[in-house]
Design a protein around this motif. Structure first.
Motif, PDB file in Angstrom:
ATOM      1  N   LEU A 112       0.822  -1.221   0.000  1.00 30.25           N
ATOM      2  CA  LEU A 112       0.000   0.000   0.000  1.00 30.25           C
ATOM      3  C   LEU A 112       0.852   1.266   0.000  1.00 30.25           C
ATOM      4  O   LEU A 112       0.361   2.355  -0.313  1.00 30.25           O
ATOM      5  N   TRP A 113       2.120   1.141   0.358  1.00 29.40           N
ATOM      6  CA  TRP A 113       3.026   2.301   0.356  1.00 29.40           C
ATOM      7  C   TRP A 113       3.642   2.558  -1.021  1.00 29.40           C
ATOM      8  O   TRP A 113       4.343   3.543  -1.202  1.00 29.40           O
ATOM      9  N   LYS A 114       3.394   1.688  -1.985  1.00 29.72           N
ATOM     10  CA  LYS A 114       4.010   1.841  -3.299  1.00 29.72           C
ATOM     11  C   LYS A 114       3.517   3.111  -3.995  1.00 29.72           C
ATOM     12  O   LYS A 114       2.330   3.453  -3.929  1.00 29.72           O
ATOM     13  N   ALA A 115       4.435   3.771  -4.712  1.00 26.73           N
ATOM     14  CA  ALA A 115       4.118   5.049  -5.368  1.00 26.73           C
ATOM     15  C   ALA A 115       3.020   4.905  -6.421  1.00 26.73           C
ATOM     16  O   ALA A 115       2.290   5.871  -6.702  1.00 26.73           O
ATOM     17  N   GLU A 116       2.869   3.690  -6.978  1.00 27.66           N
ATOM     18  CA  GLU A 116       1.831   3.477  -8.006  1.00 27.66           C
ATOM     19  C   GLU A 116       0.421   3.685  -7.464  1.00 27.66           C
ATOM     20  O   GLU A 116      -0.524   3.854  -8.234  1.00 27.66           O
ATOM     21  N   ALA A 164       7.101   5.153  15.646  1.00 26.81           N
ATOM     22  CA  ALA A 164       7.502   4.734  14.302  1.00 26.81           C
ATOM     23  C   ALA A 164       6.284   4.559  13.399  1.00 26.81           C
ATOM     24  O   ALA A 164       6.340   4.849  12.194  1.00 26.81           O
ATOM     25  N   ALA A 165       5.184   4.107  13.987  1.00 26.33           N
ATOM     26  CA  ALA A 165       3.958   3.903  13.215  1.00 26.33           C
ATOM     27  C   ALA A 165       3.470   5.197  12.581  1.00 26.33           C
ATOM     28  O   ALA A 165       3.074   5.228  11.403  1.00 26.33           O
ATOM     29  N   GLU A 200       2.629   8.916   8.013  1.00 29.70           N
ATOM     30  CA  GLU A 200       2.966  10.164   7.312  1.00 29.70           C
ATOM     31  C   GLU A 200       3.455   9.849   5.898  1.00 29.70           C
ATOM     32  O   GLU A 200       3.105  10.538   4.931  1.00 29.70           O
ATOM     33  N   GLU A 201       4.248   8.775   5.775  1.00 32.42           N
ATOM     34  CA  GLU A 201       4.755   8.355   4.472  1.00 32.42           C
ATOM     35  C   GLU A 201       3.640   7.791   3.586  1.00 32.42           C
ATOM     36  O   GLU A 201       3.698   7.880   2.354  1.00 32.42           O
ATOM     37  N   LEU A 202       2.621   7.199   4.225  1.00 31.71           N
ATOM     38  CA  LEU A 202       1.492   6.628   3.480  1.00 31.71           C
ATOM     39  C   LEU A 202       0.510   7.693   3.003  1.00 31.71           C
ATOM     40  O   LEU A 202      -0.224   7.480   2.038  1.00 31.71           O
ATOM     41  N   LYS A 203       0.518   8.826   3.637  1.00 31.81           N
ATOM     42  CA  LYS A 203      -0.495   9.863   3.386  1.00 31.81           C
ATOM     43  C   LYS A 203      -0.670  10.229   1.906  1.00 31.81           C
ATOM     44  O   LYS A 203      -1.807  10.397   1.455  1.00 31.81           O
ATOM     45  N   PRO A 204       0.395  10.351   1.114  1.00 32.11           N
ATOM     46  CA  PRO A 204       0.177  10.682  -0.309  1.00 32.11           C
ATOM     47  C   PRO A 204      -0.694   9.672  -1.047  1.00 32.11           C
ATOM     48  O   PRO A 204      -1.328  10.011  -2.053  1.00 32.11           O
ATOM     49  N   ASN A 205      -0.722   8.439  -0.561  1.00 32.13           N
ATOM     50  CA  ASN A 205      -1.524   7.401  -1.223  1.00 32.13           C
ATOM     51  C   ASN A 205      -2.971   7.384  -0.751  1.00 32.13           C
ATOM     52  O   ASN A 205      -3.820   6.742  -1.375  1.00 32.13           O
ATOM     53  N   LEU A 206      -3.258   8.072   0.357  1.00 31.36           N
ATOM     54  CA  LEU A 206      -4.590   8.018   0.950  1.00 31.36           C
ATOM     55  C   LEU A 206      -5.541   9.037   0.327  1.00 31.36           C
ATOM     56  O   LEU A 206      -5.205  10.213   0.186  1.00 31.36           O
TER      57      LEU A 206
END
Length: 354
Positions: free
Chosen positions: A162-166, A203-204, A209-215
């Motif tokens: 789910l963290w993938k840029a695609e 850490a979670a 925060e890193e996942l946010k662009p995908n959400l």
């Protein structure tokens, strides 16, 4: 001779008071003249007609009693119970998180497992929870990933995908205040390779925060995902397995995958401190855990069994936390989660909902 007659009369009285099926009469009595017992059950209210026929009526017939249900969401029913010191509720079915909270607040009777014969057949995780005094689990559910394979363009196998840029701008996850909200924190911490209990989720939230662009958004009800998928607003979502049949019925092209290690939630049964008939309450819990009933509820209510004796076909268990999935699922520790949850909600709102 008198002694034999007296014993016979006692036996007759016992059989009359505790016998099996009896037709209900008026004024709370069965036609046999025995007073009908009552068990007030606070429950979710899902598939009420099926629950009445498959779960409640057989128990009522066997124990010559009446089950009176009070229904609503987990939060609604828990709030009502905790606010009413004179509650008439005898038994309550709640999520694992709310059960842990109720135990902390002293709302429930500490359970004696020796009075629940079928507790010996609980699957490993449920037995561990019961032995720790964290409630009796009657069903288990977990999360997986539902996605549109054509829109995504690659096979999703793990939560890390789910963290993938695609997947930028195309993912939905449960909100922190929902049943599986805390599981999102556990999942994000595992993505970072950190035990969530070691840093209280620091850490979670870096991972979130890193996942946010995908959400695209968080959601409160799994049924909300139907319109999101149909409109193309999302390509993938984390969803509880109990919501899968409804979503797939609306969009058969979607794929549901359960990663090798997922995150579990149990629905549990507890006896309240105010319970008027604890013997009947224990009988209900034991009945709810029985192989005979869970054989039925697995199909009728799509409830994954917690009785290890229950066997579910591959077809029936397709979207269910069962077998190896149930055995390997991570169980959230709500004795850890509940004290830090308010901080997590605050961090979540600042990180995700900002």
């Amino acid at each position: 001779m008198k002694k034999v007659l007296a014993l016979s009369l006692c036996a007759a009285i016992v059989l009359t008071g505790c016998g099996g099926a009896g037709t209900t009469g008026t004024a709370g009595e069965s036609k046999s003249g025995a007073e009908e017992k009552k068990l007030v059950l606070s429950t979710y209210g899902l598939s009420e007609d099926i629950s009445e026929e498959e779960v409640y009526k057989p128990f009522e017939d066997q124990y010559n009693c009446k089950i009176v249900t009070e229904t609503g969401s987990t939060n609604e029913r828990y709030t009502k119970l905790s606010a009413d010191s004179q509650t008439t509720i005898d038994v309550i079915e709640l999520s694992q998180a709310m059960t842990a909270k109720g135990i902390e607040e002293g709302l429930f009777e500490p359970l004696d497992l020796s009075k629940i014969e079928n507790s010996q057949y609980l699957i490993k995780a449920a037995k561990t929870m019961a032995d720790a005094g964290q409630g009796i689990a009657y069903t288990i559910n977990s999360i997986g990933i539902m996605y549109d394979p054509e829109a995504v363009g690659f096979e999703i196998k793990s939560f890390d995908d789910l963290w993938k840029a695609e997947l930028e701008g195309s993912v939905a996850i449960p909100d922190i205040t929902t049943t599986f909200g805390p599981a999102m924190v556990y999942m994000a911490s595992d993505y970072k390779g950190v035990d969530v209990t070691s840093d209280n989720g620091a850490a979670a939230f870096e991972a979130l925060e890193e996942l946010k662009p995908n959400l695209v958004k968080t959601y409160a009800k799994s049924s909300d995902l139907i319109n999101m998928f149909t409109s193309g607003e999302i390509k993938a979502a984390i969803v509880g397995d109990f919501g899968v049949p409804t979503i797939k019925e609306a969009n058969p092209n979607l794929v549901y995958v359960t990663p090798d290690v997922t995150y579990a939630n149990f629905n549990t049964i507890s006896i309240t401190k105010n319970c008027k008939d604890k013997e009947l309450a224990y009988a209900y819990i034991n009945y709810r855990l029985s192989k005979e009933l869970q054989d039925k509820t697995t199909k009728a209510l799509n409830e994954a069994p917690t009785n290890s004796q229950v066997e579910v076909s591959k077809e029936d268990s397709e979207n269910m936390t069962y077998g190896p999935t149930a055995e390997s699922a991570k169980v959230l520790d709500y004795s850890f989660v509940n004290p830090v949850l308010s901080d997590w909600i605050d961090q979540w709102n600042r990180t995700i909902n900002n």
